[in-house]
Design a protein around this motif. Structure first.
Motif, PDB file in Angstrom:
ATOM      1  N   ILE B  96      37.586  42.735  39.139  1.00 38.96           N
ATOM      2  CA  ILE B  96      36.511  42.939  38.156  1.00 38.96           C
ATOM      3  C   ILE B  96      36.059  44.406  38.067  1.00 38.96           C
ATOM      4  CG2 ILE B  96      34.083  42.374  37.641  1.00 38.96           C
ATOM      5  CD1 ILE B  96      34.753  39.483  38.543  1.00 38.96           C
ATOM      6  N   PRO B  97      35.797  45.096  39.196  1.00 44.11           N
ATOM      7  CA  PRO B  97      35.387  46.500  39.075  1.00 44.11           C
ATOM      8  C   PRO B  97      36.462  47.369  38.419  1.00 44.11           C
ATOM      9  CG  PRO B  97      34.970  45.692  41.293  1.00 44.11           C
ATOM     10  CD  PRO B  97      35.781  44.643  40.602  1.00 44.11           C
ATOM     11  N   VAL B  98      37.738  47.070  38.688  1.00 46.12           N
ATOM     12  CA  VAL B  98      38.819  47.858  38.101  1.00 46.12           C
ATOM     13  C   VAL B  98      38.832  47.662  36.586  1.00 46.12           C
ATOM     14  CG1 VAL B  98      41.282  48.379  38.200  1.00 46.12           C
ATOM     15  CG2 VAL B  98      40.115  47.499  40.226  1.00 46.12           C
ATOM     16  N   LEU B  99      38.655  46.402  36.155  1.00 44.93           N
ATOM     17  CA  LEU B  99      38.615  46.111  34.715  1.00 44.93           C
ATOM     18  C   LEU B  99      37.443  46.838  34.053  1.00 44.93           C
ATOM     19  CD1 LEU B  99      39.666  44.390  32.286  1.00 44.93           C
ATOM     20  CD2 LEU B  99      37.963  42.700  32.936  1.00 44.93           C
ATOM     21  N   LEU B 100      36.272  46.765  34.685  1.00 46.47           N
ATOM     22  CA  LEU B 100      35.088  47.419  34.103  1.00 46.47           C
ATOM     23  C   LEU B 100      35.305  48.934  34.022  1.00 46.47           C
ATOM     24  CD1 LEU B 100      32.192  45.426  35.833  1.00 46.47           C
ATOM     25  CD2 LEU B 100      33.011  45.210  33.485  1.00 46.47           C
ATOM     26  N   ALA B 101      35.870  49.510  35.084  1.00 41.02           N
ATOM     27  CA  ALA B 101      36.098  50.957  35.089  1.00 41.02           C
ATOM     28  C   ALA B 101      37.119  51.351  34.029  1.00 41.02           C
ATOM     29  CB  ALA B 101      36.573  51.406  36.470  1.00 41.02           C
ATOM     30  N   LYS B 102      38.157  50.542  33.880  1.00 38.99           N
ATOM     31  CA  LYS B 102      39.185  50.818  32.870  1.00 38.99           C
ATOM     32  C   LYS B 102      38.567  50.808  31.472  1.00 38.99           C
ATOM     33  CE  LYS B 102      43.497  50.894  31.166  1.00 38.99           C
ATOM     34  NZ  LYS B 102      43.255  50.738  29.748  1.00 38.99           N
ATOM     35  N   LEU B 103      37.733  49.800  31.201  1.00 39.95           N
ATOM     36  CA  LEU B 103      37.108  49.724  29.878  1.00 39.95           C
ATOM     37  C   LEU B 103      36.168  50.916  29.671  1.00 39.95           C
ATOM     38  CD1 LEU B 103      36.365  45.887  29.621  1.00 39.95           C
ATOM     39  CD2 LEU B 103      38.186  47.183  28.502  1.00 39.95           C
ATOM     40  N   TRP B 104      35.452  51.306  30.735  1.00 36.75           N
ATOM     41  CA  TRP B 104      34.565  52.472  30.630  1.00 36.75           C
ATOM     42  C   TRP B 104      35.372  53.726  30.287  1.00 36.75           C
ATOM     43  CZ3 TRP B 104      34.511  57.049  33.430  1.00 36.75           C
ATOM     44  CH2 TRP B 104      33.404  57.873  33.204  1.00 36.75           C
ATOM     45  N   SER B 105      36.548  53.834  30.911  1.00 35.88           N
ATOM     46  CA  SER B 105      37.313  55.077  30.768  1.00 35.88           C
ATOM     47  C   SER B 105      37.858  55.268  29.360  1.00 35.88           C
ATOM     48  CB  SER B 105      38.451  55.115  31.792  1.00 35.88           C
ATOM     49  OG  SER B 105      39.530  54.303  31.352  1.00 35.88           O
ATOM     50  N   VAL B 106      38.003  54.192  28.597  1.00 38.21           N
ATOM     51  CA  VAL B 106      38.585  54.341  27.245  1.00 38.21           C
ATOM     52  C   VAL B 106      37.566  54.064  26.138  1.00 38.21           C
ATOM     53  CG1 VAL B 106      40.960  53.889  27.935  1.00 38.21           C
ATOM     54  CG2 VAL B 106      39.481  51.970  27.353  1.00 38.21           C
ATOM     55  N   ILE B 107      36.286  53.926  26.506  1.00 35.27           N
ATOM     56  CA  ILE B 107      35.288  53.550  25.499  1.00 35.27           C
ATOM     57  C   ILE B 107      35.228  54.534  24.317  1.00 35.27           C
ATOM     58  CG2 ILE B 107      33.279  54.610  26.662  1.00 35.27           C
ATOM     59  CD1 ILE B 107      33.163  51.220  24.949  1.00 35.27           C
ATOM     60  N   PRO B 108      35.457  55.861  24.492  1.00 34.89           N
ATOM     61  CA  PRO B 108      35.386  56.741  23.312  1.00 34.89           C
ATOM     62  C   PRO B 108      36.332  56.306  22.194  1.00 34.89           C
ATOM     63  CG  PRO B 108      35.467  58.057  25.312  1.00 34.89           C
ATOM     64  CD  PRO B 108      35.720  56.629  25.719  1.00 34.89           C
ATOM     65  N   ARG B 109      37.460  55.688  22.577  1.00 34.56           N
ATOM     66  CA  ARG B 109      38.449  55.318  21.549  1.00 34.56           C
ATOM     67  C   ARG B 109      37.959  54.187  20.660  1.00 34.56           C
ATOM     68  NH1 ARG B 109      44.008  55.850  24.750  1.00 34.56           N
ATOM     69  NH2 ARG B 109      44.102  58.122  24.706  1.00 34.56           N
ATOM     70  N   ARG B 209      38.495  61.680  42.306  1.00 33.20           N
ATOM     71  CA  ARG B 209      38.909  60.955  43.497  1.00 33.20           C
ATOM     72  C   ARG B 209      37.741  60.114  44.018  1.00 33.20           C
ATOM     73  NH1 ARG B 209      43.113  62.230  47.526  1.00 33.20           N
ATOM     74  NH2 ARG B 209      43.838  63.642  45.931  1.00 33.20           N
ATOM     75  N   GLY B 210      36.552  60.721  44.002  1.00 35.78           N
ATOM     76  CA  GLY B 210      35.358  60.002  44.445  1.00 35.78           C
ATOM     77  C   GLY B 210      35.091  58.782  43.577  1.00 35.78           C
ATOM     78  N   ALA B 211      35.301  58.940  42.267  1.00 37.00           N
ATOM     79  CA  ALA B 211      35.057  57.821  41.349  1.00 37.00           C
ATOM     80  C   ALA B 211      36.041  56.683  41.607  1.00 37.00           C
ATOM     81  CB  ALA B 211      35.168  58.303  39.909  1.00 37.00           C
ATOM     82  N   LEU B 212      37.302  57.035  41.903  1.00 36.09           N
ATOM     83  CA  LEU B 212      38.287  55.990  42.201  1.00 36.09           C
ATOM     84  C   LEU B 212      37.943  55.280  43.509  1.00 36.09           C
ATOM     85  CD1 LEU B 212      41.649  57.646  41.112  1.00 36.09           C
ATOM     86  CD2 LEU B 212      40.489  55.724  40.042  1.00 36.09           C
ATOM     87  N   TRP B 213      37.463  56.035  44.495  1.00 36.49           N
ATOM     88  CA  TRP B 213      37.008  55.413  45.747  1.00 36.49           C
ATOM     89  C   TRP B 213      35.854  54.459  45.485  1.00 36.49           C
ATOM     90  CZ3 TRP B 213      39.322  54.716  50.092  1.00 36.49           C
ATOM     91  CH2 TRP B 213      40.287  55.626  50.534  1.00 36.49           C
ATOM     92  N   PHE B 214      34.993  54.865  44.575  1.00 35.95           N
ATOM     93  CA  PHE B 214      33.828  54.061  44.206  1.00 35.95           C
ATOM     94  C   PHE B 214      34.274  52.714  43.608  1.00 35.95           C
ATOM     95  CE2 PHE B 214      30.416  53.701  40.737  1.00 35.95           C
ATOM     96  CZ  PHE B 214      29.569  52.979  41.551  1.00 35.95           C
ATOM     97  N   VAL B 215      35.234  52.774  42.679  1.00 37.22           N
ATOM     98  CA  VAL B 215      35.770  51.545  42.084  1.00 37.22           C
ATOM     99  C   VAL B 215      36.426  50.683  43.164  1.00 37.22           C
ATOM    100  CG1 VAL B 215      37.418  50.614  40.413  1.00 37.22           C
ATOM    101  CG2 VAL B 215      36.108  52.662  39.848  1.00 37.22           C
ATOM    102  N   GLY B 216      37.213  51.342  44.007  1.00 39.84           N
ATOM    103  CA  GLY B 216      37.866  50.620  45.101  1.00 39.84           C
ATOM    104  C   GLY B 216      36.856  50.006  46.056  1.00 39.84           C
ATOM    105  N   GLY B 217      35.761  50.718  46.285  1.00 37.54           N
ATOM    106  CA  GLY B 217      34.708  50.191  47.156  1.00 37.54           C
ATOM    107  C   GLY B 217      34.074  48.943  46.579  1.00 37.54           C
ATOM    108  N   GLY B 218      33.859  48.938  45.260  1.00 39.23           N
ATOM    109  CA  GLY B 218      33.334  47.743  44.597  1.00 39.23           C
ATOM    110  C   GLY B 218      34.279  46.567  44.763  1.00 39.23           C
ATOM    111  N   SER B 219      35.580  46.839  44.581  1.00 41.29           N
ATOM    112  CA  SER B 219      36.576  45.780  44.761  1.00 41.29           C
ATOM    113  C   SER B 219      36.568  45.277  46.199  1.00 41.29           C
ATOM    114  CB  SER B 219      37.974  46.312  44.427  1.00 41.29           C
ATOM    115  OG  SER B 219      38.114  46.431  43.034  1.00 41.29           O
ATOM    116  N   LEU B 220      36.481  46.212  47.133  1.00 43.86           N
ATOM    117  CA  LEU B 220      36.501  45.838  48.547  1.00 43.86           C
ATOM    118  C   LEU B 220      35.289  44.965  48.891  1.00 43.86           C
ATOM    119  CD1 LEU B 220      38.121  46.353  51.161  1.00 43.86           C
ATOM    120  CD2 LEU B 220      36.489  48.175  51.675  1.00 43.86           C
ATOM    121  N   LEU B 221      34.134  45.330  48.355  1.00 46.70           N
ATOM    122  CA  LEU B 221      32.916  44.557  48.635  1.00 46.70           C
ATOM    123  C   LEU B 221      33.050  43.129  48.095  1.00 46.70           C
ATOM    124  CD1 LEU B 221      29.934  44.565  49.633  1.00 46.70           C
ATOM    125  CD2 LEU B 221      29.282  45.214  47.311  1.00 46.70           C
TER     126      LEU B 221
END
Lengths: 154, 411
Positions: B96-109, B209-221
C-alpha cells in the motif's frame, strides 16, 4: 496542401491499448453485471477520491508542517515520519480502529473488537516518542560537539 | 495560462524536488513484481475453490474464458493454500505505501496539458483511469473484506475477481509501455530530465534516498503488524492491528482462531445435541443415518492440518481426529481407494458456503477427515461440533463445519 490532422502516435501503442481495452471490457461487463452504477462509482470514485482529496489533503498538511518549522527544516522529518506512519495505519485499518465493524467482528470471530483503537494509539505514542528520543539524542550530540570545539567559533 | 504556477496544469505548480523519473521508476519496478505476485496468487486462490466442480463453489459462474487456467486443486503440500493466501493478503497490505508513493510521484501528469498529444496518447490516458481506478478498487475491496466491512456494492468475490482482470488488462499495457523507460532510468547514472522534474524545485527537506527509505519503512511497519496473523503463539501477538492478530479467542485445545462462530452462523444447540443430530450420508448403496456415538465407533484417524482463510490469516497445524472421508464413501457403496466427489451440507443458516463440494482427489486423501475431535478434545461448537470437514490445502470455507449431510457421487 493537406489539412493538419490529429497525430495518431505509435502503432504498437495503439495495438497494445486496443488489446488491453478488449480484455478490460470482457471483464468489465461482468464486473458491472450487478449494481453497475455502484461499482462504476466505486471504481472511478476511488481514483477521484485519491487524486483530488486524499493526496491534496496530505500534501497540504505536510506543507503546513514544513512551513511551521520555518528555518529549522531539517527537523521536519521528526514529525513527518511518525505522523505519516500513524496515519497510514489508520487509513488501512480504519474499519477496525473506528469500531464501525465492531458487532460483526466480535460475533463472527469471537475476538474482542474494542482493542484496535487502544493499540493504534499506543503504536502512535511509540512512533512519536521514539522520534522525540532520536531528536533529543541528535540535539545533545550537536551541543556536545559545539562545546568540544569552542575555538572553532570566532 | 499554461505556465501560471498557481495552476496544477503548470509544471511549476509541483515543487517537490523528489519527483523525477528515477524515483518513479524504482517504485514502478517494485509494483511490477509485487502486483504480478498478487495477481497470480489471486488466480491460484480462485482455483483452490474448485469452482468448476460445482456451482456452490463458484461465486463467479459467468467468468467465461477468465477461468481458462483452472485445474483440480491438489492436497499437497498441505500448507499450500495457507502459503498462497498469506502471501496474497500480507503482500497486498505491504504494498500500500508503495502504491501511494507511486501515485504521488506521477500526480503532475494527471493535470498536464494538452490532455492528449496524439490518438495513442489519448487512449493511454483513458487506460490510466482503468489502471489507477482498478488498483485502488482492488486494494480497497481487499482491505475492507479482510476487516469484514462489507460496504462495497455487491459480493466480494465477483467484485475482486472481475476487478482484478480489468485492472490487470491496464496493468500489462502500462508495464509494457513504461518498462523500457523505467529500466533505462535505473541503468543510467545521470537522470534524464522529463516532465516529472519540477522546473521550480523547493528547498529539499529529505533526500530521494531518504524518501525511498520512508516508503520502505511504511511497508515494513504494515508488514510487521500483519504477518503474525499467519502463525500461532507469540508471533500472532505481534500482528497488533491485523484482524486475526493479537491473540487467540480462547485457551486450551479449542482456543485457536475462528472464522465464524456458531452463534454467527445461526447454529441452534437443539439441532446439534446427541439426540437430535444425525449425519445423513448418501450414495448408490442408499442412505445411512449416523449418530455421533456411532461415528465415534468407526476406525478413527488423525491428521495435522491448518485452518487457512481467504482473508489471509491461518493457524498452525491442529491435530484433528475423525473418520476418513473415503471410509464414508465406502459405507455408501464406493471403493475406498477410488472414491467420487462429495457434496457437503451444513446446519448453518447463514454464510455463502453453507454447502460445498469436494473433488475426488480431496476425498481420496487419507488425511481428509470428518473430524470429531481436535487437539485431543471434542470439537467446540465454534469449531463445528458435532462434526466438521478438514481437507489438506483446502481454503477454510470448504472445511465445512456443523456437517449435516454428505452426498457422494460424481458432480
Amino acid at each position: 496542401m493537406r489539412r493538419p490532422r490529429i497525430p495518431v502516435g505509435s502503432p504498437f501503442q495503439l495495438l497494445l491499448l486496443a488489446c488491453s481495452f478488449a480484455l478490460a471490457a470482457y471483464a468489465g461487463v461482468r464486473l458491472l453485471a450487478g449494481d453497475w452504477l455502484g461499482v462504476a462509482l466505486w471504481f472511478v470514485g476511488a481514483a477521484l477520491l485519491h487524486d483530488l482529496v486524499l493526496l491534496p489533503l496530505y500534501a497540504a498538511l505536510d506543507r503546513a508542517v514544513v512551513r511551521g518549522f520555518g528555518a529549522r527544516r531539517e527537523w521536519v522529518s521528526y514529525v513527518r515520519v511518525p505522523a505519516a506512519l500513524s496515519g497510514l495505519l489508520l487509513l488501512v485499518w480504519f474499519p477496525l480502529i473506528s469500531g464501525m465493524v465492531e458487532r460483526r467482528y466480535r460475533s463472527g470471530t469471537g475476538l474482542p473488537a474494542d482493542v484496535f483503537l487502544a493499540r493504534w494509539l499506543l503504536i502512535t505514542a511509540v512512533l512519536f516518542g521514539g522520534s522525540a528520543l532520536l531528536l533529543a539524542v541528535r540535539l545533545l550530540r550537536v551541543r556536545r560537539a559545539a562545546k568540544r570545539r569552542p575555538s572553532a567559533v570566532h | 495560462m499554461r505556465d501560471d504556477p498557481r495552476l496544477p496544469s503548470s509544471p511549476g505548480f509541483w515543487r517537490s524536488p523528489l519527483r523525477g523519473p528515477r524515483f518513479t521508476s524504482v517504485l514502478g519496478l517494485v509494483l511490477l513484481v509485487g502486483i504480478t505476485v498478487l495477481f497470480v496468487t489471486g488466480l491460484v486462490s480462485y482455483a483452490a475453490y474448485n469452482p468448476d466442480l460445482s456451482p456452490v463453489n463458484d461465486k463467479t459462474p459467468d467468468k467465461g474464458i477468465l477461468g481458462f487456467y483452472l485445474f483440480a486443486w491438489p492436497t499437497n503440500p498441505h500448507w499450500l493454500y495457507r502459503l498462497n493466501q498469506g502471501v496474497h493478503v500480507t503482500l497486498g497490505i505491504t504494498l500500500i505505501p508503495v502504491l501511494l508513493a507511486k501515485l504521488w510521484s506521477v500526480i503532475p501528469r494527471l493535470f498536464a496539458l494538452p490532455p492528449a498529444r496524439s490518438l495513442a496518447h489519448a487512449l493511454e490516458r483513458i487506460s490510466l483511469l482503468l489502471l489507477v481506478g482498478g488498483a485502488l478498487f482492488e486494494f480497497v475491496t481487499g482491505v475492507l473484506n479482510v476487516q469484514l466491512d462489507y460496504v462495497f456494492p455487491g459480493s466480494f468475490y465477483p467484485l475482486h475477481f472481475y476487478g482484478a482482470w480489468v485492472f490487470f488488462a491496464a496493468f500489462v499495457a502500462h508495464a509494457l509501455l513504461k518498462m523500457p523507460t523505467a529500466l533505462r532510468n535505473l541503468r543510467h547514472l545521470r537522470e534524464e530530465r522529463n516532465d516529472l522534474v519540477t522546473p521550480r524545485p523547493a528547498a529539499p527537506t529529505v533526500s530521494r534516498r531518504g524518501a525511498l527509505w520512508f516508503v520502505g519503512g511504511g511497508s515494513l511497519l504494515l508488514f510487521a503488524t500483519t504477518v503474525g496473523q499467519n502463525f500461532d503463539g507469540l508471533l500472532r501477538r505481534t500482528a497488533l492491528l491485523a484482524p486475526h492478530g493479537g491473540g487467540d479467542p480462547g485457551s486450551g485445545p479449542n482456543g485457536f482462531q475462528i472464522n465464524k462462530t456458531a452463534a454467527y452462523a445461526g447454529i441452534d444447540t437443539a439441532e446439534t445435541g446427541e439426540e437430535a443430530w444425525r449425519l445423513v450420508v448418501t450414495g448408490p448403496a442408499g442412505t445411512v443415518r449416523l449418530s455421533r456415538d456411532q461415528l465415534a465407533g468407526f476406525v478413527l484417524h488423525s491428521s495435522a492440518l491448518p485452518i487457512a482463510c481467504v482473508e489471509g490469516w491461518s493457524t498452525s497445524d491442529q491435530w484433528w481426529r475423525g473418520v476418513r472421508l473415503r471410509d464414508l464413501a465406502a459405507l455408501v457403496g464406493y471403493d475406498a481407494d477410488d472414491p467420487p466427489d462429495v457434496f457437503v451440507e451444513s446446519l448453518q443458516r447463514r454464510g455463502a458456503f453453507r454447502s460445498a463440494a469436494l473433488r475426488a482427489n480431496q476425498v481420496a486423501d487419507p488425511r481428509s477427515l470428518l473430524a470429531l475431535y481436535v487437539n485431543g478434545e471434542e470439537l467446540s461448537p465454534d469449531h463445528g461440533y458435532p462434526a466438521r470437514i478438514i481437507v489438506p490445502a483446502a481454503p477454510g470455507v470448504l472445511n465445512t463445519k456443523w456437517v449435516a449431510r454428505m452426498t457422494f457421487g460424481d458432480l
